[in-house]
Design a protein around this motif. Structure first.
Motif, mmCIF file in Angstrom:
data_model
loop_
_atom_site.group_PDB
_atom_site.id
_atom_site.type_symbol
_atom_site.label_atom_id
_atom_site.label_comp_id
_atom_site.label_asym_id
_atom_site.label_seq_id
_atom_site.Cartn_x
_atom_site.Cartn_y
_atom_site.Cartn_z
ATOM 1 N N SER A 23 0.839 -1.197 0.000
ATOM 2 C CA SER A 23 0.000 0.000 0.000
ATOM 3 C C SER A 23 0.871 1.243 0.000
ATOM 4 O O SER A 23 1.894 1.298 0.702
ATOM 5 N N LEU A 24 0.472 2.214 -0.779
ATOM 6 C CA LEU A 24 1.128 3.520 -0.814
ATOM 7 C C LEU A 24 0.196 4.537 -0.186
ATOM 8 O O LEU A 24 -0.967 4.653 -0.599
ATOM 9 N N HIS A 25 0.686 5.264 0.833
ATOM 10 C CA HIS A 25 -0.117 6.275 1.530
ATOM 11 C C HIS A 25 0.487 7.655 1.280
ATOM 12 O O HIS A 25 1.714 7.830 1.350
ATOM 13 N N ALA A 26 -0.362 8.613 1.031
ATOM 14 C CA ALA A 26 0.086 10.002 0.902
ATOM 15 C C ALA A 26 -0.975 10.914 1.507
ATOM 16 O O ALA A 26 -2.181 10.694 1.315
ATOM 17 N N SER A 27 -0.545 11.916 2.255
ATOM 18 C CA SER A 27 -1.486 12.850 2.878
ATOM 19 C C SER A 27 -0.881 14.240 2.920
ATOM 20 O O SER A 27 0.346 14.404 2.964
#
Length: 328
Positions: free
Chosen positions: A53-57
């Motif tokens: 999973s790739l998370h960006a915020s």
């Protein structure tokens, strides 16, 4: 790898960002995926990849006044190599359907669409994205009001079996309002309001005749390895629910969820006192929320088949309670 950073634009404004790559092994806690079961009891090496999973915020925060903060945050996530049950191949589907020895008038009751098996594969994909709006007021000094309000818009979807559908916990809208008001030094009132859109659910498409192993050759055709219509002790057909095929997964939604909770707190000695007496009232408006829908079969006097009856469940009733706390 993960990276997070905060940039102070000025004394009261901040910009926060984060990005990261995450992995998760296909452990036994993944035995049940959604409404299906995957068998991880393989005696040898199970060739399943780690889920990724790739998370960006990105968040913008600002102090509007002493004790008052506002924040807007957006996020985006991708998922790949998720463990899911493998769909039947055409050969497997044809072999399963061939096991049914139903008379021609019951041919429509044979589940002929490809079914999800318990064989795990890492073919699942998905994504999630949305934003949060948040405003809070912290208790400070002689201020009588504290609390926060938050609104979240989110989309979570899965891509499996050749289609894209909402994830089990896809909740498009969520509003939370939490506040506490000190009316007197010895009396405080707090409320929590929750308003959520409903989770996805897989609807029941109808009913069909249940099948049973013909191990006793009840139809006297000389075969004991086929499936025949199930009958009760009186010889009547037994029916079961039909959930359709993979195209029906999470194709409906539960109703709106809304709940108001209330707490009254009494401090006989004021804010510095040792005693606290409180009364909690969960779902003070006694709203009948629906968190699950169960389909049941009931007798239909106007048909030779039973009818579907929908039972709403999961409703939390008005639930009062009280407690006493002594601090020493």
């Amino acid at each position: 790898p993960r990276l997070a950073a905060t940039v102070n634009l000025n004394s009261s404004t901040r910009l926060r960002g984060a990005v990261g790559q995450y992995t998760q092994s296909p452990g036994y806690d993944k035995l049940v995926q959604s409404n299906s079961f995957v068998d991880l009891s393989h005696a040898g090496t199970l060739d399943l990849p780690n889920a990724r999973s790739l998370h960006a915020s990105l968040a913008f925060e600002r102090d509007l006044a002493p004790g008052i903060e506002a924040r807007a945050e957006a996020y985006y996530k991708t998922f790949s190599q998720l463990a899911v049950g493998r769909l039947e191949t055409e050969a497997e589907r044809a072999a399963r359907v061939a096991e049914y020895d139903f008379p021609s008038e019951l041919a429509q009751d044979i589940p002929s669409a490809p079914q999800i098996t318990s064989v795990p594969v890492g073919d699942g994909r998905g994504r999630a994205y949305g934003f949060d709006l948040y405003l809070s007021k912290r208790p400070s000094g002689d201020s009588r009001l504290a609390g926060w309000v938050a609104y979240t818009y989110g989309v979570a979807s899965r891509e499996t079996y050749g289609r894209t559908y909402p994830f089990d916990y896809d909740r498009r809208h969520a509003l939370n309002v939490v506040d506490s008001i000190r009316i007197r030094d010895w009396l405080e009132v707090a409320t929590t309001l929750r308003v959520y859109s409903g989770f996805p659910t897989t609807p029941v498409r109808g009913i069909r005749v249940a099948a049973t192993d013909d191990s006793l050759d009840l139809d006297h055709d000389g075969s004991t390895s086929d499936l025949v219509p199930q009958r009760d002790v009186a010889g009547n057909l037994v029916y079961t629910l039909d959930y359709g095929g993979v195209s029906d997964i999470n194709s409906a939604r539960l109703p709106l969820y809304a709940r108001l909770d209330l707490r009254l707190s009494f401090r006989p000695g004021g804010r510095q006192g040792r005693w606290l007496i409180y009364v909690d009232m969960i779902n003070v408006l006694n709203r009948k929320n629906v968190t699950s829908l169960a389909k049941e079969l009931a007798y239909d006097p106007g048909s030779d088949r039973p009818m579907l009856v929908e039972r709403e469940g999961g409703s939390l009733p008005f639930l009062p309670s009280f407690g006493v706390r002594f601090r020493f």
